[in-house]
Motif scaffolding. Structure first.
Motif, short mmCIF file in Angstrom:
data_model
loop_
_atom_site.label_atom_id
_atom_site.label_comp_id
_atom_site.label_asym_id
_atom_site.label_seq_id
_atom_site.Cartn_x
_atom_site.Cartn_y
_atom_site.Cartn_z
N SER A 279 38.22 41.56 29.21
CA SER A 279 39.16 41.92 30.26
C SER A 279 40.52 41.35 29.95
O SER A 279 40.64 40.21 29.48
N ALA A 280 41.57 42.14 30.21
CA ALA A 280 42.93 41.65 30.00
C ALA A 280 43.26 40.51 30.95
O ALA A 280 44.10 39.67 30.65
N TRP A 281 42.61 40.48 32.10
CA TRP A 281 42.87 39.44 33.10
C TRP A 281 41.88 38.28 33.00
O TRP A 281 42.24 37.13 33.23
N TYR A 282 40.64 38.59 32.67
CA TYR A 282 39.57 37.61 32.88
C TYR A 282 38.89 37.15 31.59
O TYR A 282 37.77 36.65 31.63
N GLY A 283 39.56 37.30 30.49
CA GLY A 283 39.09 36.68 29.26
C GLY A 283 38.16 37.53 28.41
O GLY A 283 37.67 38.59 28.83
#
Length: 434
Positions: A279-283
């Motif tokens: 995920s680009a946000w969540y690693g």
């Protein structure tokens, strides 16, 4: 703060840069933590605190990762779960597009356990291969040399970095549940807090603090007894009290200490993380990051894996950050956990699994997600594929409605525990299984 003996001669391992370890030795010069370097034996390090690196993003709260830094000093406060008489830091530029130049860095004991002030007389200038500045390659990570600093278990440590140039977007850890501070110019050796006018609740470039104890040569630190908690926002401590160290990793470390068998416990959670998808946000996905963030940490011997709610729950909502959100079956999630187990065993670590917490009433809940969670949890309990397990589903469930978290443990979003819930998670662990 009580007085301690500062004299020591320390050995240090210059840690991994591009996979190569260089061993050096360092002797105290009477307080600065600096000294001569010569070839020497490696030190038995233990990871005493950790944070998993993430790519720059907006996060849940305002942070400085996307803008980065320009001739600024970042001061970060963390709490160690092991004691020792020397310390080193680990820096990560995993998601940097260019080399990171650290002009100077210090480590010190935190004044009063929190805030931007540090204890007078405790500031140690860190070196990297004997030099006060260092460049971390884009995509790279490295460790400092050892600094002579007496630390107690559960003591707060302040790491201060002067970033003299323009960094570009910064590798960071989004959800610290601890306050970090920023000042213009070089304030690495300031003991007071006056220069640090800005703050956020994220950590930047700092991925670990390791400790070693020269008084225990060949002792516990060499036994690989560290416990790493690996997972998503519940492991990360989402909704726990800021600056109070109330994550379940903190509660577990405290419980181990009270049992008379203390062990270092470090937190490798990332809010929003998934087992099966990046995920680009969540690693990076769990199966991709577990070696870097958990298994390869110094002294790690056991990994406790709690992850999968986002894999099955993101598809129940239309939130734009909850992407990718493919429909994930229980069999697919189990297959991902089997990869995590194999990775741990291949590194010689014990793998302890955890059932997923109740999710009823949350934005992750739906009939499909509930059914997958139930099937997955039954596999954790009965398959015997993990070396042991902890049943968080039963420990935190509301007796009146087992699909939901008990109200006394619910942070309010029906997905994440509150401080009491995180303490209950720690109590649910059979310490003998670790």
């Amino acid at each position: 703060m009580f007085s301690r003996t500062r004299t020591l001669a320390v050995a240090v391992a210059l840690a991994v840069t591009a996979g190569t370890a260089v061993t050096v030795a360092q002797a105290s010069d009477g307080g600065s933590g600096q000294g001569r370097h010569a070839a020497g034996k490696g030190v038995a390090w233990s990871a005493a605190w950790a944070a998993s690196p993430q790519r720059p993003s907006t996060g849940f709260k305002a942070n400085w990762s996307e803008a980065g830094f320009d001739d600024q000093t970042v001061r970060q406060v963390v709490r160690v779960t092991e004691k020792g008489d020397r310390a080193r830091i680990r820096l990560s530029n995993a998601y940097g597009a260019s080399p990171l130049h650290v002009a100077s860095a210090t480590v010190a004991r935190t004044e009063g356990g929190k805030g931007a002030g540090v204890e007078r007389g405790s500031v140690r200038t860190l070196t990297f291969g004997g030099k006060k500045s260092v460049t971390v390659p884009a995509g790279g990570q490295l460790s400092s040399d050892a600094a002579g600093l007496d630390l107690d278990r559960f003591e707060s440590v302040t790491v201060t970095l002067h970033l003299s140039g323009t960094t570009g977007p910064a590798t960071f850890h989004s959800q610290a549940f601890a306050t970090s501070y920023r000042a213009d110019g070089d304030h690495t050796r300031d003991t007071g807090a006056d220069a640090f006018k800005e703050s956020t609740e994220s950590w930047y470039y700092l991925s670990g603090v390791d400790v070693a104890d020269s008084r225990k040569a060949g002792g516990r630190a060499a036994a690989r007894d560290g416990v790493v908690l690996f997972g998503d926002s519940i492991t990360d401590g989402f909704a726990s009290s800021t600056d109070l160290n109330r994550r379940w990793s903190d509660a577990l470390a405290e419980r181990l200490a009270k049992s008379g068998k203390p062990r270092p416990v470090v937190n490798s959670g990332i809010g929003g993380n998934m087992v099966l998808n990046d995920s680009a946000w969540y690693g990076a996905k769990g199966t991709g990051r577990i070696a870097r963030d958990a298994l390869d940490l110094p002294g790690a011997g056991t990994v406790v894996i709690l992850e999968g709610l986002n894999d099955i729950g993101f598809s129940e909502t239309d939130k734009p950050t909850y992407k990718p959100a493919p429909i994930v079956s229980a069999d697919e999630l189990i297959a991902g956990h089997r990869k995590l187990i194999r990775a741990a065993h291949d590194k010689g670590l014990k793998a302890v699994g955890a059932t997923l917490l109740p999710l009823g009433g949350s934005d992750h809940y739906g009939e499909r997600a509930a059914a997958v969670s139930d099937k997955f949890n039954e596999w954790v309990r009965t398959s015997g594929e993990y070396d042991g397990y902890v049943d968080f589903d039963k420990a935190l469930a509301d007796p009146k409605d087992p699909e939901r978290i008990r109200p006394a443990y619910d942070s309010g979003d029906h997905l994440h525990p509150n401080d009491a819930g995180y303490a209950a998670m720690a109590r649910a662990v059979d310490l003998g299984s670790l």
